[in-house]
Design an enzyme around this catalytic site. Structure first.
Site, PDB file in Angstrom:
ATOM      1  N   SER A   1      27.869  30.064  12.165  1.00 34.56           N
ATOM      2  CA  SER A   1      28.209  29.307  13.363  1.00 34.56           C
ATOM      3  C   SER A   1      29.671  29.537  13.751  1.00 34.56           C
ATOM      4  CB  SER A   1      27.887  27.827  13.133  1.00 34.56           C
ATOM      5  OG  SER A   1      28.115  27.108  14.317  1.00 34.56           O
TER       6      SER A   1
ATOM      7  N   ASP B   1      30.024  28.867  20.961  1.00 37.49           N
ATOM      8  CA  ASP B   1      30.458  29.327  19.641  1.00 37.49           C
ATOM      9  C   ASP B   1      29.715  30.625  19.287  1.00 37.49           C
ATOM     10  OD1 ASP B   1      27.934  28.313  19.034  1.00 37.49           O
ATOM     11  OD2 ASP B   1      28.565  27.426  17.135  1.00 37.49           O
TER      12      ASP B   1
ATOM     13  N   ASP C   1      27.255  31.694  17.479  1.00 37.92           N
ATOM     14  CA  ASP C   1      25.788  31.797  17.510  1.00 37.92           C
ATOM     15  C   ASP C   1      25.203  31.040  18.701  1.00 37.92           C
ATOM     16  OD1 ASP C   1      26.495  29.363  16.225  1.00 37.92           O
ATOM     17  OD2 ASP C   1      24.556  29.247  15.225  1.00 37.92           O
TER      18      ASP C   1
ATOM     19  N   ASP D   1      25.032  27.978  19.905  1.00 37.70           N
ATOM     20  CA  ASP D   1      24.293  26.714  19.946  1.00 37.70           C
ATOM     21  C   ASP D   1      25.195  25.558  20.369  1.00 37.70           C
ATOM     22  OD1 ASP D   1      25.636  26.764  17.531  1.00 37.70           O
ATOM     23  OD2 ASP D   1      23.887  26.271  16.298  1.00 37.70           O
TER      24      ASP D   1
END
Ligand code: G16
Ligand code: MG
Length: 610
Positions: free
Chosen positions: A169, A323, A325, A327
């Site tokens: 993340s 961010d 990834d 999400d």
């Protein structure tokens, strides 16, 4: 070849001198002597030769657990408590064995794998594919970087038994991780996470077989992820639109992550034509080179600095960022009427309150608000969600532990049909049932629609937010993060949790603490200790919530499950129903938060000193 006795002696010596813990020494001994670890031995020997005991201790003292968002931590070539080829392979094999146990050895089984733009993410994703193929799985692998919500969507779309997302993340470039998804598209929860970890532990004693990649591709056990998944996902996101307003100029940054494939694609498909993707942070890069501090976390305001500068220079009206990834989202908006043209970032609670209010209002305006509709948030998310929902007559589920996986679970328990919106303070939002995880693409689309809608009404976002405060009270929140790394840091975090649990301060910044809700011991205790504890029902987690004499003012404390941090969440509310000007009311809320904040910092220092 087993190592020479003198290496084992050096290890024993280091242990007896207290340079390395007993648990680390035991794990290192296994890696030095047992056949599955042969490949890693040269590096381990090199570290021992060089006397890197602290590094080895942190890497080996424990076995990496499933935290809030999967198995996540630092990458290091050797170790049981870090991410490397071995722990990745064990994670994949553990997941495979768990599914085989559940479905039976003769069952057909499948898994989809995606990854972000981090260092080693492509290698780890391919490694997981080889391991799962060897375990008899049909594997769908995205060769190019994709978002976490796309992976969650793909699990459902391809009807897989499981999904793996290789990402840490928003963590630092040093980290990576293994996010693991169940067939419903949600991150694994108990008992599956414990079952998988048990299987990971079993796998950690064995050689882990792999199907060579080319062979997997040739025999069809590994299939490269296709465009139909992308198209289906983007269509699902765009289908969550709640407003036709499109006249808005946006600067968007993917922060060197995957967001261009999801956030930018969804905005474009939805008809936002004026989206400027920030050039300096557009290139996928695991070093996150053009982000201040190299941490692409939208919770940190300075990650949007360059985008704000670009927006000012080009006359854009909204800044959005995601961010690595994709999400989480970050948002910045112009400060209404500021003569110098200042901008401000919004914290995760404000973004969530704005989106929740907007989604409810739009759904109502379209005549689609139903009595079975509900919102979901967590126990450390702003209480403004509840206040806003109550005003619209919408039910709220907000007794959840931290982690979007719990929101995903609640959606399935309550029935997906009534799910209206879900969010958490750490910049995670979801509308729709196409995924069971937070989704920056749908959040960005909704925020762009909100900004365009209020613009059409000649209003600004901050004015819209002020109207909400006037309706339900002024809510403000602060997050204090204390980073404490390694085994030593983990001990300090435990010490702080114990101090707050067993010997809490009576007051913080002049605000008296009344009761503590302890979700680990399942007790409600009076802070003064004068009354008998009352039982506190589920859920179960290492979380303390202190309630105060002032309605709406509370403090939550917990260790992070994704980073070496202890987190303090401060909440305050001031009533706005009187005649006092809103600016004065806001000052009161901020003063209260500030006082509590300083007192917590002081208490932390005092505890760690002794
Ligand atoms: O980091 P992400 O975006 O994967 O997000 C993960 O971690 C966040 C922070 O958790 P913690 O406070 O335990 O560190 C959670 O809120 C989130 O639900 C989870 O999916
Ligand atoms: Mg993320």
């Amino acid at each position: 070849m087993p190592p020479a006795n003198d290496v084992l002696e050096r290890l024993a010596q280091a242990e007896s001198e207290g340079l390395i813990s007993a648990s680390a020494a035991a794990n290192i001994r296994r890696w030095l002597t047992e056949p599955p670890f042969e490949k890693y031995r040269p590096r381990l020997l090199e570290d021992i030769e060089a006397g890197r005991w602290k590094t080895l201790d942190d890497a080996f003292y424990a076995v990496l657990e499933f935290g809030t968002g999967g198995r996540r931590g630092k990458m290091y070539p050797v170790g049981t408590n870090v991410l490397n080829e071995r722990t990745m392979a064990e994670s994949a094999r553990g997941l495979a064995d768990y599914i085989i146990k559940r479905k039976g050895i003769d069952s057909s089984r499948s898994c989809v794998i995606a990854r972000d733009t981090r260092h080693n993410s492509p290698e780890f994703a391919q490694l997981c594919a080889r391991v799962l193929a060897a375990a008899g799985f049909k594997v769908y692998l995205f060769a190019e970087p994709r978002s976490t919500p796309l992976l969650s969507f793909a699990v459902r779309h391809l009807k897989c038994d499981a999904g793996i997302m290789i990402t840490a993340s928003h963590n630092a470039p040093s980290d990576n991780g293994f996010k693991c998804y169940a067939a419903n598209g949600g991150q694994v929860i108990p008992p599956d996470d414990e079952g998988i970890i048990d299987c990971v532990r079993e796998a950690s004693d064995r050689e882990i077989p792999e199907t060579p990649f080319e062979k997997g591709i040739a025999d069809g056990s590994i299939v490269l992820g296709g465009a139909d998944v992308d198209d289906g996902y983007i269509a699902a996101v765009v289908g969550e639109s709640v407003s036709p307003a499109r006249d808005l100029s946006i600067v968007y940054t993917p922060m060197h992550g995957v967001g261009e494939t999801s956030v930018a694609a969804a905005l474009s498909k939805a008809g936002f034509t004026q989206v400027n993707i920030l050039a300096s942070q557009r290139t996928p890069d695991g070093d996150f080179p053009n982000i201040p501090g190299h941490v692409s976390n939208p919770e940190i305001p300075k990650t949007l600095e360059a985008s704000i500068a670009e927006a000012k220079a080009t006359g854009a009206e909204l800044v959005l960022g995601s961010d690595p990834d994709a999400d989480r989202i970050g948002v910045a908006v112009p400060v209404s009427g500021d003569p110098k043209g200042a901008w401000t970032t919004l914290d995760g609670n404000k973004i969530g309150a704005l989106l929740a209010a907007f989604v409810m209002k739009q759904t109502k305006a379209m005549g689609r608000l139903r009595s079975d509709h509900y919102l979901v948030t967590t126990m450390v998310t702003t209480q403004m969600a509840r206040a806003l929902a109550q005003r619209e007559g919408v039910r709220v589920e907000d007794d959840l532990l931290v982690g979007f996986k719990w929101i995903g679970q609640r959606i399935d328990e309550m029935g997906p049909a009534g799910f209206l919106f879900g969010f958490e303070e750490s910049h995670g939002y979801l509308k729709g049932t196409h995924v069971r995880d937070k989704d920056a693409a749908v959040a960005a689309l909704l925020f762009a629609e909100l900004a365009a809608t209020v613009k059409d009404r000649k209003q600004t976002i901050l004015e819209y937010l002020d109207d909400l405060y006037r309706d339900v009270g002024h809510f403000a929140e602060t997050l204090i993060n204390k980073t404490l790394e390694g085994r030593e840091g983990a001990t300090q975090i435990k010490t702080l949790m114990t101090a707050f649990r067993e010997n809490p301060p009576r007051q913080l910044g002049g605000v008296e603490l009344a009761e503590v809700y302890d979700y680990k011991t399942h007790e409600i205790r009076s802070v003064s200790g004068t009354e008998k504890p009352r039982p506190l029902p589920q859920p179960s987690g290492d979380l303390l919530i202190f309630h105060t004499q002032e309605p709406g003012t509370r403090v939550a404390v917990r260790p992070s499950g994704t980073e070496p941090k202890i987190k303090f969440y401060l909440f305050a509310r001031t009533d706005t129903s009187g005649t006092e000007p809103l600016e004065r009311i806001k000052e009161k809320t901020f003063q209260r938060l500030d006082g509590i904040s300083k007192a917590i910092e002081q208490y932390i220092q005092d505890v760690l000193k002794t």
